[in-house]
Design a protein around this motif. Structure first.
Motif, PDB file in Angstrom:
ATOM      1  N   ILE A   8       0.830  -1.123  -0.165  1.00  0.00           N
ATOM      2  CA  ILE A   8      -0.152   0.005  -0.081  1.00  0.00           C
ATOM      3  C   ILE A   8       0.987   1.144   0.055  1.00  0.00           C
ATOM      4  N   LYS A   9       1.764   1.327   0.834  1.00  0.00           N
ATOM      5  CA  LYS A   9       2.864   2.470   0.870  1.00  0.00           C
ATOM      6  C   LYS A   9       3.537   2.720  -0.460  1.00  0.00           C
ATOM      7  N   GLN A  10       3.973   1.529  -1.051  1.00  0.00           N
ATOM      8  CA  GLN A  10       4.515   1.577  -2.497  1.00  0.00           C
ATOM      9  C   GLN A  10       3.838   2.232  -3.698  1.00  0.00           C
ATOM     10  N   ILE A  11       2.598   1.861  -3.610  1.00  0.00           N
ATOM     11  CA  ILE A  11       1.352   2.093  -4.485  1.00  0.00           C
ATOM     12  C   ILE A  11       1.333   3.669  -4.140  1.00  0.00           C
ATOM     13  N   LYS A  12       0.941   4.098  -2.955  1.00  0.00           N
ATOM     14  CA  LYS A  12       0.583   5.545  -2.651  1.00  0.00           C
ATOM     15  C   LYS A  12       2.042   6.376  -3.030  1.00  0.00           C
ATOM     16  N   TYR A  13       3.264   6.000  -2.887  1.00  0.00           N
ATOM     17  CA  TYR A  13       4.455   6.630  -3.258  1.00  0.00           C
ATOM     18  C   TYR A  13       4.524   6.820  -4.869  1.00  0.00           C
ATOM     19  N   ASN A  14       4.521   5.842  -5.431  1.00  0.00           N
ATOM     20  CA  ASN A  14       4.417   5.698  -7.044  1.00  0.00           C
ATOM     21  C   ASN A  14       3.432   6.461  -7.714  1.00  0.00           C
ATOM     22  N   SER A  15       2.237   6.472  -6.926  1.00  0.00           N
ATOM     23  CA  SER A  15       1.068   7.417  -7.353  1.00  0.00           C
ATOM     24  C   SER A  15       1.383   8.915  -7.258  1.00  0.00           C
ATOM     25  N   LYS A  57      -3.815  10.812  -9.721  1.00  0.00           N
ATOM     26  CA  LYS A  57      -4.959  11.265  -8.605  1.00  0.00           C
ATOM     27  C   LYS A  57      -6.051  10.194  -8.649  1.00  0.00           C
ATOM     28  N   ASN A  58      -6.162   9.349  -9.342  1.00  0.00           N
ATOM     29  CA  ASN A  58      -7.247   8.455  -9.414  1.00  0.00           C
ATOM     30  C   ASN A  58      -6.743   7.177  -9.221  1.00  0.00           C
ATOM     31  N   ILE A  59      -6.061   7.166  -8.367  1.00  0.00           N
ATOM     32  CA  ILE A  59      -5.558   5.663  -7.655  1.00  0.00           C
ATOM     33  C   ILE A  59      -6.119   5.355  -6.166  1.00  0.00           C
ATOM     34  N   LYS A  60      -6.943   4.225  -6.218  1.00  0.00           N
ATOM     35  CA  LYS A  60      -7.465   3.944  -4.999  1.00  0.00           C
ATOM     36  C   LYS A  60      -6.984   2.419  -4.586  1.00  0.00           C
ATOM     37  N   THR A  61      -6.589   2.219  -3.163  1.00  0.00           N
ATOM     38  CA  THR A  61      -5.924   0.833  -2.962  1.00  0.00           C
ATOM     39  C   THR A  61      -7.256   0.413  -1.950  1.00  0.00           C
ATOM     40  N   ILE A  62      -7.375  -1.065  -2.156  1.00  0.00           N
ATOM     41  CA  ILE A  62      -8.460  -1.501  -1.684  1.00  0.00           C
ATOM     42  C   ILE A  62      -7.744  -2.815  -0.755  1.00  0.00           C
ATOM     43  N   LYS A  63      -8.010  -3.016   0.221  1.00  0.00           N
ATOM     44  CA  LYS A  63      -7.236  -4.139   0.851  1.00  0.00           C
ATOM     45  C   LYS A  63      -8.101  -5.401   0.858  1.00  0.00           C
ATOM     46  N   CYS A  64      -7.973  -6.304  -0.179  1.00  0.00           N
ATOM     47  CA  CYS A  64      -8.800  -7.525  -0.486  1.00  0.00           C
ATOM     48  C   CYS A  64      -7.872  -8.219  -1.551  1.00  0.00           C
TER      49      CYS A  64
END
Length: 162
Positions: A5-12, A18-25
């Motif tokens: 999640i941290k890497q996805i947010k950093y890369n985004s 701006k349209n990236i949403k992480t979903i924990k599943c």
């Protein structure tokens, strides 16, 4: 996993997305609680393979219901590399495959290719691989242990196959 999640947010952030949403599943063909095995590290975590003893419980969701819950109108590309669970994720995306006909990039082992190809062919998909010159070529089987296979719906091709 928190690191992912941290890497996805950093890369985004660094790519100004701006349209990236992480979903924990995890993606599957039905919603349930199951175990994910991360004994070989989080880069090889799997809900269908048994690598060892490092496991934790996760929630699974169908891609079709995930799209509805997030009010997404059209899906034009899906990339899957989920350690053997690709077929289950695609079974949970039947409506997307029928309606949107997205291009697919699927990491697939030699032994799983026939099953994936058979399933996707029912929705009009054909398999392709890039050759050593970067040209996308139609394939009927794969020879390497694993490959990133591109599946394109026949309706999205600029030419016809006989």
């Amino acid at each position: 996993f928190k690191y992912c999640i941290k890497q996805i947010k950093y890369n985004s952030k660094i790519n100004n997305l701006k349209n990236i949403k992480t979903i924990k599943c995890c993606l599957h063909n039905r919603e349930k609680i199951t175990q994910i095995d991360y004994s070989k590290g989080i880069g090889s975590a799997s809900i269908v393979r048994n690598f060892g003893t490092k496991k934790k419980y996760v929630r699974t969701i169908q891609l079709d219901s995930l799209i509805k819950k997030n009010s997404l109108s059209i899906i034009n590309f899906i990339k899957l590399d989920i350690e053997g669970a690709e077929i289950f994720a695609l079974q949970g995306a039947k409506q997307i495959l029928k309606k949107d006909k997205p291009k697919l990039s699927i990491e697939c082992e030699k032994k799983d290719f026939i099953k994936l190809n058979f399933f996707l062919n029912k929705y009009g998909y054909l398999p392709f691989l890039f050759d050593k010159n970067g040209i996308l070529r139609r394939v009927y089987k794969i020879y390497k242990k694993e490959a990133c296979v591109i599946f394109i719906n026949k309706n999205n091709l600029n030419y016809k196959f006989v």
